[in-house]
Write a protein that holds these residues in place. Structure first.
Motif, PDB file in Angstrom:
ATOM      1  N   PHE A   1      -3.001  25.048  39.319  1.00 12.57           N
ATOM      2  CA  PHE A   1      -1.989  26.090  39.183  1.00 12.57           C
ATOM      3  C   PHE A   1      -1.235  26.001  37.853  1.00 12.57           C
ATOM      4  O   PHE A   1      -0.933  24.921  37.357  1.00 12.57           O
ATOM      5  N   ASP A   2      -0.938  27.194  37.336  1.00 14.65           N
ATOM      6  CA  ASP A   2      -0.125  27.294  36.123  1.00 14.65           C
ATOM      7  C   ASP A   2       1.362  27.330  36.453  1.00 14.65           C
ATOM      8  O   ASP A   2       2.182  26.958  35.629  1.00 14.65           O
ATOM      9  N   LEU A   3       1.695  27.825  37.622  1.00 14.67           N
ATOM     10  CA  LEU A   3       3.092  27.843  38.058  1.00 14.67           C
ATOM     11  C   LEU A   3       3.165  27.706  39.569  1.00 14.67           C
ATOM     12  O   LEU A   3       2.296  28.187  40.300  1.00 14.67           O
ATOM     13  N   ILE A   4       4.211  27.026  39.998  1.00  8.03           N
ATOM     14  CA  ILE A   4       4.522  26.896  41.417  1.00  8.03           C
ATOM     15  C   ILE A   4       5.942  27.414  41.603  1.00  8.03           C
ATOM     16  O   ILE A   4       6.850  27.058  40.856  1.00  8.03           O
ATOM     17  N   VAL A   5       6.120  28.275  42.591  1.00  9.77           N
ATOM     18  CA  VAL A   5       7.422  28.883  42.854  1.00  9.77           C
ATOM     19  C   VAL A   5       7.776  28.611  44.311  1.00  9.77           C
ATOM     20  O   VAL A   5       6.925  28.767  45.195  1.00  9.77           O
ATOM     21  N   SER A   6       9.023  28.214  44.554  1.00  8.84           N
ATOM     22  CA  SER A   6       9.405  27.912  45.930  1.00  8.84           C
ATOM     23  C   SER A   6      10.886  28.168  46.164  1.00  8.84           C
ATOM     24  O   SER A   6      11.722  27.849  45.310  1.00  8.84           O
ATOM     25  N   ASN A   7      11.167  28.738  47.320  1.00 16.33           N
ATOM     26  CA  ASN A   7      12.530  28.851  47.834  1.00 16.33           C
ATOM     27  C   ASN A   7      12.566  28.059  49.138  1.00 16.33           C
ATOM     28  O   ASN A   7      12.479  28.622  50.220  1.00 16.33           O
ATOM     29  N   PRO A   8      12.671  26.727  49.041  1.00 18.61           N
ATOM     30  CA  PRO A   8      12.563  25.899  50.243  1.00 18.61           C
ATOM     31  C   PRO A   8      13.872  25.857  51.027  1.00 18.61           C
ATOM     32  O   PRO A   8      14.917  26.320  50.542  1.00 18.61           O
ATOM     33  N   PRO A   9      13.854  25.316  52.232  1.00 20.04           N
ATOM     34  CA  PRO A   9      15.112  25.111  52.961  1.00 20.04           C
ATOM     35  C   PRO A   9      16.037  24.189  52.158  1.00 20.04           C
ATOM     36  O   PRO A   9      15.582  23.176  51.634  1.00 20.04           O
ATOM     37  N   TYR A  10      17.317  24.572  52.083  1.00 22.40           N
ATOM     38  CA  TYR A  10      18.233  23.720  51.309  1.00 22.40           C
ATOM     39  C   TYR A  10      19.664  23.689  51.833  1.00 22.40           C
ATOM     40  O   TYR A  10      20.527  23.019  51.260  1.00 22.40           O
ATOM     41  N   VAL A  11      19.957  24.372  52.913  1.00 23.69           N
ATOM     42  CA  VAL A  11      21.329  24.401  53.422  1.00 23.69           C
ATOM     43  C   VAL A  11      21.566  23.178  54.307  1.00 23.69           C
ATOM     44  O   VAL A  11      20.861  22.994  55.305  1.00 23.69           O
ATOM     45  N   PRO A  12      22.550  22.323  53.986  1.00 24.15           N
ATOM     46  CA  PRO A  12      22.821  21.164  54.838  1.00 24.15           C
ATOM     47  C   PRO A  12      23.172  21.579  56.264  1.00 24.15           C
ATOM     48  O   PRO A  12      23.862  22.580  56.474  1.00 24.15           O
ATOM     49  N   GLN A  13      22.703  20.795  57.216  1.00 28.45           N
ATOM     50  CA  GLN A  13      22.931  21.107  58.622  1.00 28.45           C
ATOM     51  C   GLN A  13      24.419  21.252  58.941  1.00 28.45           C
ATOM     52  O   GLN A  13      24.803  22.069  59.788  1.00 28.45           O
ATOM     53  N   SER A  14      25.257  20.518  58.234  1.00 25.26           N
ATOM     54  CA  SER A  14      26.699  20.577  58.494  1.00 25.26           C
ATOM     55  C   SER A  14      27.307  21.913  58.098  1.00 25.26           C
ATOM     56  O   SER A  14      28.415  22.242  58.534  1.00 25.26           O
ATOM     57  N   ASP A  15      26.603  22.711  57.299  1.00 26.85           N
ATOM     58  CA  ASP A  15      27.095  24.044  56.914  1.00 26.85           C
ATOM     59  C   ASP A  15      26.806  25.096  57.982  1.00 26.85           C
ATOM     60  O   ASP A  15      27.323  26.208  57.911  1.00 26.85           O
ATOM     61  N   ARG A  16      25.997  24.740  58.951  1.00 24.97           N
ATOM     62  CA  ARG A  16      25.505  25.740  59.902  1.00 24.97           C
ATOM     63  C   ARG A  16      26.631  26.412  60.687  1.00 24.97           C
ATOM     64  O   ARG A  16      26.641  27.630  60.853  1.00 24.97           O
ATOM     65  N   ALA A  17      27.586  25.616  61.157  1.00 22.33           N
ATOM     66  CA  ALA A  17      28.655  26.167  61.999  1.00 22.33           C
ATOM     67  C   ALA A  17      29.474  27.222  61.273  1.00 22.33           C
ATOM     68  O   ALA A  17      29.995  28.158  61.898  1.00 22.33           O
ATOM     69  N   ALA A  18      29.595  27.096  59.961  1.00 22.23           N
ATOM     70  CA  ALA A  18      30.415  28.026  59.185  1.00 22.23           C
ATOM     71  C   ALA A  18      29.655  29.274  58.756  1.00 22.23           C
ATOM     72  O   ALA A  18      30.257  30.214  58.220  1.00 22.23           O
ATOM     73  N   MET A  19      28.357  29.316  59.006  1.00 22.56           N
ATOM     74  CA  MET A  19      27.561  30.460  58.558  1.00 22.56           C
ATOM     75  C   MET A  19      27.745  31.638  59.499  1.00 22.56           C
ATOM     76  O   MET A  19      28.096  31.488  60.674  1.00 22.56           O
ATOM     77  N   HIS A  20      27.479  32.822  58.975  1.00 23.06           N
ATOM     78  CA  HIS A  20      27.653  34.046  59.755  1.00 23.06           C
ATOM     79  C   HIS A  20      26.648  34.095  60.894  1.00 23.06           C
ATOM     80  O   HIS A  20      25.522  33.610  60.778  1.00 23.06           O
ATOM     81  N   VAL A  21      27.064  34.692  62.002  1.00 27.89           N
ATOM     82  CA  VAL A  21      26.231  34.731  63.201  1.00 27.89           C
ATOM     83  C   VAL A  21      24.883  35.380  62.945  1.00 27.89           C
ATOM     84  O   VAL A  21      23.865  34.969  63.525  1.00 27.89           O
ATOM     85  N   ASN A  22      24.824  36.388  62.069  1.00 28.60           N
ATOM     86  CA  ASN A  22      23.552  37.074  61.837  1.00 28.60           C
ATOM     87  C   ASN A  22      22.526  36.176  61.151  1.00 28.60           C
ATOM     88  O   ASN A  22      21.320  36.390  61.268  1.00 28.60           O
ATOM     89  N   VAL A  23      23.010  35.151  60.441  1.00 28.82           N
ATOM     90  CA  VAL A  23      22.114  34.168  59.838  1.00 28.82           C
ATOM     91  C   VAL A  23      21.908  33.001  60.789  1.00 28.82           C
ATOM     92  O   VAL A  23      20.782  32.618  61.122  1.00 28.82           O
ATOM     93  N   ARG A  24      23.001  32.427  61.251  1.00 28.85           N
ATOM     94  CA  ARG A  24      22.955  31.201  62.060  1.00 28.85           C
ATOM     95  C   ARG A  24      22.159  31.354  63.347  1.00 28.85           C
ATOM     96  O   ARG A  24      21.389  30.470  63.739  1.00 28.85           O
ATOM     97  N   ASP A  25      22.322  32.476  64.019  1.00 30.76           N
ATOM     98  CA  ASP A  25      21.734  32.631  65.348  1.00 30.76           C
ATOM     99  C   ASP A  25      20.419  33.398  65.373  1.00 30.76           C
ATOM    100  O   ASP A  25      19.789  33.492  66.440  1.00 30.76           O
ATOM    101  N   TYR A  26      19.975  33.937  64.229  1.00 29.64           N
ATOM    102  CA  TYR A  26      18.782  34.782  64.249  1.00 29.64           C
ATOM    103  C   TYR A  26      17.693  34.350  63.265  1.00 29.64           C
ATOM    104  O   TYR A  26      16.510  34.409  63.613  1.00 29.64           O
ATOM    105  N   GLU A  27      18.048  33.961  62.074  1.00 32.22           N
ATOM    106  CA  GLU A  27      17.012  33.590  61.116  1.00 32.22           C
ATOM    107  C   GLU A  27      16.466  32.208  61.459  1.00 32.22           C
ATOM    108  O   GLU A  27      17.171  31.367  62.019  1.00 32.22           O
ATOM    109  N   PRO A  28      15.196  31.942  61.126  1.00 35.46           N
ATOM    110  CA  PRO A  28      14.560  30.687  61.557  1.00 35.46           C
ATOM    111  C   PRO A  28      15.245  29.462  60.939  1.00 35.46           C
ATOM    112  O   PRO A  28      15.295  29.340  59.709  1.00 35.46           O
TER     113      PRO A  28
END
Length: 281
Positions: free
Chosen positions: A179-206
């Motif tokens: 490969f000439d380039l590799i592109v990635s948007n990997p998981p990066y949000v610390p688990q401790s941030d989860r409670a403060a996230m909006h319900v539409n993200v926290r409870d629905y997105e994988p």
């Protein structure tokens, strides 16, 4: 049958407890305009026209429960294209459009590109469409995500090879120096941030596409970086979307893994969000 204006008002009131007023208005308009097949101009001209939306009751219920409007509509826009989305795939964000644009701008015609953690396929498909004669491979661990990504690639006319693989397990399914380039948007949000996230993200997105353990938040960057040393051709580039609060730590990790020319770019919100580095052999 309700009017267009009445539908917007009804949705806005239903989701008011979940969102700030401006965001609630945007969600209500987005749903109404798309379900009615109209533009903002058409709405302004005829707000009292009837809105024939057969699934309105169920849609309002889902939106009021916090389900993302992109999932309710079953699609979203990314890089000027419409992508199918639903539970099991992360909803593409504007920041990731910036990542794709930056990576594509530096790529040459015929480049071999790899998207790690493809989800809906938005990065892979966009690279295939933006880079002339690109040869694009996309990997994901989730069969559900790969199925969605394949459908998006077919519908949008993008040639992408899809491979089921675990980004944390070395990506040994892929050939060396391919490969000439590799592109990635990997998981990066610390688990401790989860409670403060909006319900539409926290409870629905994988959650597996979002969260990482607090004690090892850079685990995906480390694993993908190490695999990239094998997978990239000499002077190939590795592109990441990064967690703004760990930008310096991510850059140091990749430097320690042997990458050079490390540069961090700020996104449209002036947050350090895009990292590019070069493989040194």
């Amino acid at each position: 049958m309700p009017t267009r204006r009445e539908v917007i008002d009804r949705i806005r009131r239903a989701i008011a407890p979940l969102y700030e007023p401006r965001e609630a208005e945007q969600i209500a308009r987005r749903f109404t305009f798309e379900r009615c097949g109209i533009t903002l101009t058409q709405y302004v001209v005829a707000p009292e026209a009837q809105a024939d939306i057969p699934d309105l009751e169920e849609s309002v219920r889902q939106l009021a429960a916090g389900r993302p409007v992109q999932y309710v509509l079953a699609h979203t826009e990314f890089c000027g294209m419409t992508f199918e989305v639903g539970e099991g795939v992360l909803i593409p964000r504007p920041e990731t459009e910036e990542l794709v644009a930056a990576a594509a701008a530096r790529a040459v015609a015929g480049a071999a590109a790899l998207d790690v953690g493809t989800g809906s396929g938005c990065i892979a498909v966009s690279l295939a469409r933006l880079i002339p004669d690109a040869r694009v491979t996309a990997v994901d661990l989730s069969p559900q995500a790969l199925a969605v990504a394949r459908r998006n690639a077919v519908r949008l006319g993008a040639e992408v090879r899809f491979v089921q693989a675990d980004a944390l397990a070395g990506l040994h399914e892929l050939p060396d120096a391919a490969f000439d380039l590799i592109v990635s948007n990997p998981p990066y949000v610390p688990q401790s941030d989860r409670a403060a996230m909006h319900v539409n993200v926290r409870d629905y997105e994988p959650p597996e596409a979002l969260f990482v353990p607090d004690d090892d938040p850079l685990r995906f960057y480390r694993a993908i970086g190490r695999a990239a040393r094998r997978l990239l051709r000499p002077d190939g580039r590795l592109w990441f979307e990064i967690y703004e609060q760990l930008a310096d730590e991510t850059a140091r990790l990749l430097a320690n893994e042997g990458f050079g020319d490390i540069a961090v770019r700020r996104d449209i919100n002036d947050k350090p969000r895009i990292l590019c580095c070069t493989a040194r052999k």
